[in-house]
Design an enzyme around this catalytic site. Structure first.
Site, PDB file in Angstrom:
ATOM      1  N   TYR A 112      40.507  37.625  39.586  1.00 56.51           N
ATOM      2  CA  TYR A 112      40.623  38.895  38.868  1.00 56.51           C
ATOM      3  C   TYR A 112      39.261  39.251  38.275  1.00 56.51           C
ATOM      4  O   TYR A 112      38.586  38.400  37.704  1.00 56.51           O
ATOM      5  CB  TYR A 112      41.670  38.775  37.761  1.00 56.51           C
ATOM      6  CG  TYR A 112      41.715  39.958  36.823  1.00 56.51           C
ATOM      7  CD1 TYR A 112      42.445  41.093  37.138  1.00 56.51           C
ATOM      8  CD2 TYR A 112      41.019  39.941  35.614  1.00 56.51           C
ATOM      9  CE1 TYR A 112      42.492  42.181  36.280  1.00 56.51           C
ATOM     10  CE2 TYR A 112      41.050  41.029  34.745  1.00 56.51           C
ATOM     11  CZ  TYR A 112      41.784  42.140  35.090  1.00 56.51           C
ATOM     12  OH  TYR A 112      41.814  43.220  34.242  1.00 56.51           O
ATOM     13  N   HIS A 113      38.874  40.529  38.385  1.00 60.21           N
ATOM     14  CA  HIS A 113      37.553  40.985  37.964  1.00 60.21           C
ATOM     15  C   HIS A 113      37.605  41.602  36.574  1.00 60.21           C
ATOM     16  O   HIS A 113      38.252  42.623  36.354  1.00 60.21           O
ATOM     17  CB  HIS A 113      37.032  42.028  38.962  1.00 60.21           C
ATOM     18  CG  HIS A 113      35.542  42.182  38.969  1.00 60.21           C
ATOM     19  ND1 HIS A 113      34.825  42.489  37.847  1.00 60.21           N
ATOM     20  CD2 HIS A 113      34.629  42.074  39.983  1.00 60.21           C
ATOM     21  CE1 HIS A 113      33.536  42.575  38.162  1.00 60.21           C
ATOM     22  NE2 HIS A 113      33.388  42.317  39.446  1.00 60.21           N
ATOM     23  N   GLY A 114      36.923  40.979  35.613  1.00 63.92           N
ATOM     24  CA  GLY A 114      36.833  41.546  34.272  1.00 63.92           C
ATOM     25  C   GLY A 114      35.824  42.676  34.222  1.00 63.92           C
ATOM     26  O   GLY A 114      35.127  42.969  35.198  1.00 63.92           O
ATOM     27  N   GLU A 185      38.311  47.538  39.856  1.00 64.20           N
ATOM     28  CA  GLU A 185      39.132  46.784  38.911  1.00 64.20           C
ATOM     29  C   GLU A 185      38.377  46.558  37.603  1.00 64.20           C
ATOM     30  O   GLU A 185      38.962  46.618  36.516  1.00 64.20           O
ATOM     31  CB  GLU A 185      39.524  45.445  39.530  1.00 64.20           C
ATOM     32  CG  GLU A 185      40.573  44.671  38.757  1.00 64.20           C
ATOM     33  CD  GLU A 185      41.129  43.535  39.595  1.00 64.20           C
ATOM     34  OE1 GLU A 185      42.174  43.742  40.252  1.00 64.20           O
ATOM     35  OE2 GLU A 185      40.510  42.456  39.621  1.00 64.20           O
TER      36      GLU A 185
END
Length: 313
Positions: A112-114, A185
């Site tokens: 998951y990309h912050g 994202e």
């Protein structure tokens, strides 16, 4: 009495207590707002310091370069130690499930990309330190246009693609990290942690063509560390129009970061890329559901630095 002592000099100037209170609280609030926008730039500064170190290291070892195939090993390990130290001090960074990263052989790590993928930097550093391996990474094309970043990207094996290059890296036995959500994202996701992958399935086809497992990954509180204003209409429009992330990022809060690695999804010759992409998305979502309290909260994430219980599955 103390408050009145501060107020009385202002009363002589004809300032009401209400106006004095607003004036006395406005400056600290303004300063706090400035800080949360300045802290992200400190990460950029740290990246440029890393680049500067690499240039110094390269110059110092010019003569040795002709005789050594591992010129950059020392530089990588030094920078990995620095980034690991930053993660430990500022975020109390932890990894759960490092044993799922193979000591040898290829694997595709999907994460998951912050808003700023600083958790991924910490992860890369830990793999270098603990496993002695380099994770090749996929990055958005705009990163290759940032002045000065070329050397850093080369030394840490960051590529833009295409799929053929990804397959080549995996078939050579390397680890490869990719975020299907990417910059979109990073900009458009928020403290509710939605996965914004669209219909992307190229990463799944890469895993199938390379015959490697996929390892899902998620970092708890990554959105509480840094947040993006990318959901505002103008910044969303500008990204869709120019494909350049111009949305301001704020934060830099020293919240607790914990990276969780899920069980590897083994290679299956009988599954399609669409099915594998969906299976991977469900695996990452399961990590979010299991470890992240929705919506994320900065204060709660800060308190986890002092009291945090990790529930093992």
């Amino acid at each position: 009495m103390i408050c009145l002592q501060y107020y009385l000099p202002w009363k002589k100037k004809g300032l009401s207590i209400g106006r004095w209170y607003r004036h006395s609280t406005w400056l600290p609030m303004k300063e706090a707002n400035l800080v949360v926008f300045i802290l992200p730039f400190l990460i950029v500064i740290l990246l440029y310091l890393s680049i500067l170190f690499l240039h110094v290291y390269k110059h110092k070892n010019q003569l040795r370069e002709a005789y050594s195939n591992n010129l950059w090993d020392g530089a990588r390990k030094t920078l990995a130690t620095l980034w690991d130290g930053h993660g430990s001090i500022w975020h109390g960074y932890e990894i759960h499930g490092m044993e799922k990263i193979p000591d040898k052989g290829a694997a595709l790590i999907v994460y998951y990309h912050g808003a700023i993928p600083i958790d991924y930097y910490y992860f890369l550093a830990n793999v270098i330190i603990q496993k002695g391996r380099i994770v090749h990474s996929i990055a958005d094309h705009f990163l290759f246009k940032v002045p000065g970043f070329k050397l850093l990207l080369e030394v840490f094996s960051v590529i833009h693609g295409p799929q053929e290059e990804c397959v080549k890296a995996l078939k050579s036995g390397h680890l490869l990290g990719i975020s299907p959500g990417g910059v979109r994202e990073a900009l458009l996701s928020d403290e509710t942690y939605p996965l914004i992958w669209g219909k992307r399935k190229g990463f799944a086809q890469v895993a199938i063509d390379s015959k490697v497992p996929i390892i899902p990954m998620f970092t708890k509180n990554v959105r509480e560390g840094f947040r993006s204003l990318g959901n505002l209409r103008f910044f969303r429009w500008s990204y869709e129009k120019f494909r350049v992330p111009m949305a301001p990022v704020y934060g830099g809060f020293p919240v607790k970061f914990q990276t969780f690695l899920g069980d590897p999804i083994p290679y299956d010759p009988n599954i399609s890329a669409t099915e594998l992409a969906e299976k991977t998305k469900q695996a990452v979502q399961a990590l979010i559901d299991r470890h992240q309290i929705i919506p994320g909260n900065v204060l709660r994430a800060l308190l986890e630095r002092f009291h945090c219980k990790h529930k093992e599955n």
